[in-house]
Design a protein around this motif. Sequence first.
Motif, mmCIF file in Angstrom:
data_model
loop_
_atom_site.group_PDB
_atom_site.id
_atom_site.type_symbol
_atom_site.label_atom_id
_atom_site.label_comp_id
_atom_site.label_asym_id
_atom_site.label_seq_id
_atom_site.Cartn_x
_atom_site.Cartn_y
_atom_site.Cartn_z
ATOM 1 N N ASP A 509 0.806 -1.224 0.000
ATOM 2 C CA ASP A 509 0.000 0.000 0.000
ATOM 3 C C ASP A 509 0.838 1.273 0.000
ATOM 4 N N ALA A 510 2.162 1.134 -0.131
ATOM 5 C CA ALA A 510 3.070 2.274 -0.269
ATOM 6 C C ALA A 510 3.182 3.125 0.987
ATOM 7 N N ARG A 511 2.647 2.634 2.103
ATOM 8 C CA ARG A 511 2.708 3.446 3.320
ATOM 9 C C ARG A 511 4.090 3.379 3.959
ATOM 10 N N ARG A 581 9.677 -0.087 -5.657
ATOM 11 C CA ARG A 581 8.429 -0.706 -5.208
ATOM 12 C C ARG A 581 7.503 -1.053 -6.368
ATOM 13 N N ARG A 582 7.408 -0.177 -7.333
ATOM 14 C CA ARG A 582 6.449 -0.374 -8.423
ATOM 15 C C ARG A 582 6.839 -1.506 -9.367
ATOM 16 N N TYR A 614 6.021 9.125 -1.234
ATOM 17 C CA TYR A 614 5.456 10.354 -1.784
ATOM 18 C C TYR A 614 5.640 11.546 -0.841
ATOM 19 N N HIS A 615 5.433 11.309 0.463
ATOM 20 C CA HIS A 615 5.316 12.438 1.388
ATOM 21 C C HIS A 615 6.387 12.503 2.465
ATOM 22 N N HIS B 76 -3.805 4.611 6.223
ATOM 23 C CA HIS B 76 -3.334 5.744 5.431
ATOM 24 C C HIS B 76 -3.380 5.349 3.959
ATOM 25 N N ILE B 78 -2.166 6.050 0.360
ATOM 26 C CA ILE B 78 -1.007 6.745 -0.191
ATOM 27 C C ILE B 78 -1.089 6.846 -1.708
ATOM 28 N N GLU B 79 -1.545 5.783 -2.339
ATOM 29 C CA GLU B 79 -1.476 5.735 -3.800
ATOM 30 C C GLU B 79 -2.829 5.315 -4.367
ATOM 31 N N PRO B 98 -0.393 9.728 -6.654
ATOM 32 C CA PRO B 98 -0.442 9.870 -5.189
ATOM 33 C C PRO B 98 -1.858 10.244 -4.741
ATOM 34 N N THR B 100 -2.788 11.847 -1.935
ATOM 35 C CA THR B 100 -2.816 13.229 -1.446
ATOM 36 C C THR B 100 -1.715 13.990 -2.170
#
Lengths: 667, 667
Positions: A509-511, A581-582, A614-615, B76, B78-79, B98, B100
């Motif tokens: 989930d990319a978290r 990751r992708r 991303y953040h 959360h 994310i993507e 993304p 957000t």
Amino acid sequence: MAATTADDTVDVLIIGAGPAGLMLACWLSRFNLKTRIVDKRDTKIFTGQADGLQCRSLEILDSFDIGHRVWRESNHMIEICLWNPDGTGRIRRSDRIPDTIVGISRFTQVVLHQGRIERFFLDTIKEGKSSLKVERGVLPTKFDYDESKAGNFNDHPITVTLRTLTEEEATPQQSGAIAAANGTKSGTKVQDGLFRSNLAPDDTDELIKATELNDRAGKTEVIKARFMVGCDGARSWVRQQLGFSLTGDSTDYIWGVLDIIPVTDFPDIRMRCAIHSENQGSVMIIPRENKLVRLYIQLKEVAVGEGGRADRTKITPDVILKSAQNIMAPYKLAYSYCDWWTAYQIGQRVGDKFSLDERVFLAGDAVHTHSPKAGQGMNVSMQDTYNLGWKIALVASGVCDSAILKTYELERKKVAQDLIDFDHRFSRLFSGRPAKDVMDEEGISMEEFKDAFVKGNMFASAIAVDYQDSLIVTRKTSSASQLITKEETGRTIKVGMRMPSFRVLNQSDARPWQLQERLPSDGRWRILLFAGNLTDPLTLSRYNTLGEKLAAPQSFLRRFTPASAKIDSTIEILTIHSAPRREIELSSLPEIFHPYCEENGWDYWKVFADDESYHEGHGRCYENLGLDSGVGAAVIIRPDQYVSWVGEVEDYGGMERFFGGFMVARE
Amino acid sequence: MAATTADDTVDVLIIGAGPAGLMLACWLSRFNLKTRIVDKRDTKIFTGQADGLQCRSLEILDSFDIGHRVWRESNHMIEICLWNPDGTGRIRRSDRIPDTIVGISRFTQVVLHQGRIERFFLDTIKEGKSSLKVERGVLPTKFDYDESKAGNFNDHPITVTLRTLTEEEATPQQSGAIAAANGTKSGTKVQDGLFRSNLAPDDTDELIKATELNDRAGKTEVIKARFMVGCDGARSWVRQQLGFSLTGDSTDYIWGVLDIIPVTDFPDIRMRCAIHSENQGSVMIIPRENKLVRLYIQLKEVAVGEGGRADRTKITPDVILKSAQNIMAPYKLAYSYCDWWTAYQIGQRVGDKFSLDERVFLAGDAVHTHSPKAGQGMNVSMQDTYNLGWKIALVASGVCDSAILKTYELERKKVAQDLIDFDHRFSRLFSGRPAKDVMDEEGISMEEFKDAFVKGNMFASAIAVDYQDSLIVTRKTSSASQLITKEETGRTIKVGMRMPSFRVLNQSDARPWQLQERLPSDGRWRILLFAGNLTDPLTLSRYNTLGEKLAAPQSFLRRFTPASAKIDSTIEILTIHSAPRREIELSSLPEIFHPYCEENGWDYWKVFADDESYHEGHGRCYENLGLDSGVGAAVIIRPDQYVSWVGEVEDYGGMERFFGGFMVARE
């Protein structure tokens, strides 16, 4: 021993519900074990007492899901200011240094009073698997030990009689109303901390006598236990029963403590400060939560009398404040609210033995006492039982061999001795008069003091703790030293030290997570597979091969996991790869690394990527840990986050040998 | 109106205790006002319902000290992954974006079910100043309004009769036991969400009737109120009393919702996904907390019958799951646990009027209804009353003139209209069939859909909300536009928008804070003084001059603050300078910027530095906000963190004129 009928039979009996006892109860609450914890006091702490929490303690509390509560409520101490006399004898700020060494942890040192920490422990214990509850106003009065049962860890060699006190007996006397020292609010009720100071006489014998004399004292109970742990402080009743002793010395240095909301023009009152006056003594400032500031104040006027103990009747908040005013002059210091005060005489003592047959253990102040100024008391005590708790639990649950229990004394006695040595040196430097010049041999060099402070910060953080080789810490893997190339305390993987933490992304989930957040204290061992760049076929094939071996019917993973339990319930495997990751699909990785179960489908919380988020930026986990993406590493982590073993990703045999040394085969 | 004797008199009566009502109660709990809040249901929400929290909502919840609880418990997101049919008609992942927009907030979008948010509100309301408590199972039955009292804001023009329901009346009927759709666990109790769906008939009239018929219904009470707010949902009773209407349309699109723990081989099940199938309809995936995933599933098989409403008896979890399976094929989808399910018919409506004389207000679903898929429902509803709460409170407390109440409709009606427009476009794009090629005019272009998604994210975050000019938002300062040179939504200071946040250091203890953490929702206005580099004499002298004016006996700061209250109780002044922290001594700055009080000494929490921290980097606040260190800026922030006014640091006159426009002089 005479035969006794037990009123109750438990796996673990904990004596004392301070930070050490509560940390242990917290661990045990995570298991299906019967534990009881008793404390002779009838209330928990509401003010004062220990308050400093080092960054390793925060990491530990966070692993029990209560670190965030401390982090939010506490005062964060960021900078230390050193104040020394200048040429004219007036105190001046001479230095600023960071309070926590930069980069060693995701936390910094904070201050929050012990009562809140105890509250958080009680809350999380309540949510645990066991129906554990702290029993207050309960005193152990009699101890028997049946040596013949010592070898059988399923048996109950310990018999203890517990008496429930009356409310009056269990409540310590306090000095009552004290006028605020600067007179703006007289008659304010202030907590007198002397009753728990080492200047106060021990009241344990008195309490025992009282309960014997008084029929209303309530019930007496005989408990049989497999294990007992004495977390009952410097005058430990458990230690007395075992006949173990503390060795060391006390000094002539008397210090007072005030918890106040200061009204002062001293500029650094919200910084941690060490102030050496020319000849009035020293003050340490610890800014706290809720506008409070704690002052540790050297009391030069209070003499140590006969028997080496100071006359406590001479010590009042007024006396302590006046000392502080003298040391901090020309700055003014007053207060209209005092939350708590106490005084103590500096001494350092350490226990000779930490356990009897690995059935009765001592922890915390019961095996080491020292001065509070390094902010170590609560920390080292909690870390003692953080070390011990999972070992008792895994032995009692039949997961690990009892041999691992010997590592408690091995690991924690050295930490206690280091603490005592550190405190001895630090207290002398702090209580001494600053040298007037290089010829002043009786004086303390302020350069040496600063140096001790800076070095002491690394020790104090507890990040530097490095456990010795044993069944569960092994540096003897052929490849370990070649895998990890970087050497920076707290930031690199070192066998014997706690696993450092960097940010990684959940593949599913990319978290972003701090790696440490995925290592909760739930009693599980973990294999961290730094599998490398899985888009590389060779790297992927190594990982797949390991997956096949782990998934095989006869693998150590299956052998040490009960057939009826989930495959990750004893040893959890986490993958941290370094591919983008992708470019990785979770479903293409061996199922053992994201195991399927009928109820919940696949597990989406076991595979992570060292990649840009991303953040929250890029954690650069591999780079920080000195890992090569083409090679990677496998790291075995104990349930307390310490590194046991480092080897190559494909070294299934090495992992099997390591776990085979102490894990019990299950059915 | 006939004279009525009131059983109780209140400042504010809130009808409805969903997110909008609870946010309002949360605000009002911070003030010494008498507020009551009633809800016709007898329990709060435990599962399902709205769940998405946009980053502005998290900032707001954080300002009430409950954001961290949401942040920790929530999932959360994310993507976002977009899935579309490829040339062969099979669904494929076509894009990742993304969730957000990077850099607009210190939070990202999260998901947590409404029941937990409501729990956090209830907890913080309990800790407030007032003795506010949600009264459940209480129904308003009669409304009178005395127009003659409308002009006097100290009077009570509103009279409402409240009836307490019996337990039976207040508990909604549910469908009871539902077999799990894939049959692995039959008979599992599942919450049926249809009873609150817009497909269910309204039961308010029925409830009123029931209470009239039934003597056991409990007491009837007549309440007189200064203000009343209808937060009572799409079928708002309050709106009916006012005779206001919603205008808009409903569509023929029917969507089902499942909250399940999925057992699936769909690779992106833990990502937010928008899936358009070739001709089976669309699915949106919202991964949630506790392994749950919410699926919004287009129900192409369910027809809209006569009267434009779908037949709800045809909708079951099985029907919904089968639709999802068709859309997501060839991937498999099943579950063994379903937490909640519902269905709804898409429509968009907005209220024509938001208030009656600024005495009775409508908020949330009572003035705007739309589809849930943009994750906006709970957010815009809470933000309505976040906008309204402090205005009512400050008028009711005599701090501000009642004229500010007109800004509620001005500001929120535009937001509601924008929401409706956004949802209209988004729903059409989501429910439409993908175009086969450019010639397929009935189909939806997937490029257009992606574009709408990306643009929608900015709108959905609520960071882009930009309030119009009014008494309390003024772009008419001569210098404002010259001070702020950068234009990047969410990251720069813009009058009408919320104040962005960057990390700054407390001057007194070097602790890093997000600026926003120092802007809690406590009802105070704030002046942020970006004072510039205070080591520069000219810059310092401007700051000192302003300090002198503010400290003067006749300053607006003193005029608008009650003489008996602390000087920072109405307007708080925070300084953020750009000098190196170590080169500034707090004690050398004007006292008004770190005010002294006898009880607590000086205030150590009002002056901050834009400087490098030891452990968390440099916030680069000035650079990010486009501020010049030699000039700086003064920024007036409303109690809800929106920027009211921007001017020069020395523009005391401008500040005085701004506050003079609506603040009430105190004694």
